[in-house]
Design a protein around this motif. Structure first.
Motif, PDB file in Angstrom:
ATOM      1  N   ALA A   1       0.813  -1.218   0.000  1.00 27.01           N
ATOM      2  CA  ALA A   1       0.000   0.000   0.000  1.00 27.01           C
ATOM      3  C   ALA A   1       0.840   1.258   0.000  1.00 27.01           C
ATOM      4  N   GLU A   2       2.016   1.213   0.655  1.00 26.06           N
ATOM      5  CA  GLU A   2       2.815   2.425   0.772  1.00 26.06           C
ATOM      6  C   GLU A   2       3.281   2.940  -0.577  1.00 26.06           C
ATOM      7  N   ARG A   3       3.429   2.070  -1.547  1.00 27.63           N
ATOM      8  CA  ARG A   3       3.872   2.490  -2.882  1.00 27.63           C
ATOM      9  C   ARG A   3       2.813   3.336  -3.573  1.00 27.63           C
ATOM     10  N   TYR A   4       1.571   3.259  -3.116  1.00 26.03           N
ATOM     11  CA  TYR A   4       0.473   3.981  -3.745  1.00 26.03           C
ATOM     12  C   TYR A   4      -0.077   5.094  -2.862  1.00 26.03           C
ATOM     13  N   ALA A   5       0.607   5.345  -1.764  1.00 24.51           N
ATOM     14  CA  ALA A   5       0.168   6.405  -0.854  1.00 24.51           C
ATOM     15  C   ALA A   5       0.201   7.749  -1.575  1.00 24.51           C
ATOM     16  N   GLY A   6      -0.840   8.535  -1.396  1.00 27.49           N
ATOM     17  CA  GLY A   6      -0.900   9.858  -2.000  1.00 27.49           C
ATOM     18  C   GLY A   6      -1.391   9.879  -3.427  1.00 27.49           C
ATOM     19  N   LEU A   7      -1.669   8.710  -4.004  1.00 24.56           N
ATOM     20  CA  LEU A   7      -2.183   8.637  -5.363  1.00 24.56           C
ATOM     21  C   LEU A   7      -3.707   8.500  -5.335  1.00 24.56           C
TER      22      LEU A   7
END
Length: 257
Positions: free
Chosen positions: A73-79
């Motif tokens: 999930a962290e790779r997509y945070a803020g998207l």
């Protein structure tokens, strides 16, 4: 609705395959914005946002399409949240259940049969399996599943015929081709009118840059993005691709690979 095309001696015949339920349109109010290259269409821009390796996002209107999301999930945070998810096949650099459980929400998921069978029940309820040759739509966007497989003797075990999908998406008046893991196939080489193509090129799993260049010069996409390229030397593409295609080299490995 998904329509299955039966390929016989190069001719396509259409038959209706009812899946029940269809795809629910999700119009999400999203505060997050998507950055990246923009490609104009008659109905608004497409935004191309590389994530890592084979993972990318396509923005179009109120849609954010996640393709092969892995990495947590962290790779997509803020998207922006996913309004649809496409998965090409079941290898771990394209398909990861914990990532999907974290980011999918209620977005419809399109994948191949192998991945569909491996999804937990909750995700399977919002997923549809498409076979090579199926046509359909997702949130009103026309979508086709095309063959993605190896063609070179000695590599066939990596991506056998009939398992993985590439996808064609019609966004406005532009057709976008996400090839998945594949070498040049007859279906790829016969394509016309492709506005944007994402092509993999790393051995031994997909194609070489030289194979990619030959394919590009055959089906002539207007724009090509090499992705899933690992440590391949992409410099050959800069001189080998004809004037019909714009080459866009982008950093698909922001975390160092």
């Amino acid at each position: 609705m998904v329509r299955r095309r039966e390929m016989v001696a190069g001719m396509a015949t259409l038959s209706l395959l009812s899946l029940g339920g269809g795809f629910a349109t999700t119009a999400l109010a999203q505060e997050a914005t998507l950055d990246g290259d923009t490609i104009p269409t008659a109905q608004g821009d497409i935004t191309v946002h590389p994530v890592d390796h084979a993972s990318l996002l396509l923005g179009y209107g109120d849609q954010t399409i996640y393709i092969d999301p892995v990495g947590g999930a962290e790779r997509y945070a803020g998207l922006p949240a996913a309004t649809a998810i496409l998965i090409t096949h079941g290898h771990g650099d394209h398909f990861d259940v914990p990532t999907l459980e974290a980011i999918a929400g209620d977005a419809p998921i399109i994948t191949n049969q192998d991945v569909f069978d491996k999804l937990p029940e909750a995700l399977r309820a919002q997923a549809t399996a498409m076979a090579n040759g199926d046509d359909g739509d997702i949130n009103g966007i026309a979508l086709s599943a095309v063959p993605a497989h190896n063609t070179t003797e000695g590599r066939m075990r990596y991506h056998p015929v009939g398992v993985g999908n590439g996808y064609l998406l019609t966004l406005g008046d532009k057709v976008v081709y996400v090839a998945g893991d594949t070498e040049p196939t007859p279906e790829m080489l016969a394509m016309t009118g492709i506005a944007v193509a994402f092509l993999p090129m790393n051995l031994p799993y997909t194609m070489t840059p030289e194979q990619a260049a030959e394919a590009i010069n055959t089906f002539k996409p207007a724009i090509v993005y090499p992705y899933h390229y690992g440590e391949s030397d992409l410099s050959v593409l800069e001189t080998a691709i004809g004037a019909d295609t714009e080459l866009r080299l982008r950093n698909w490995y922001p975390n160092g690979g």
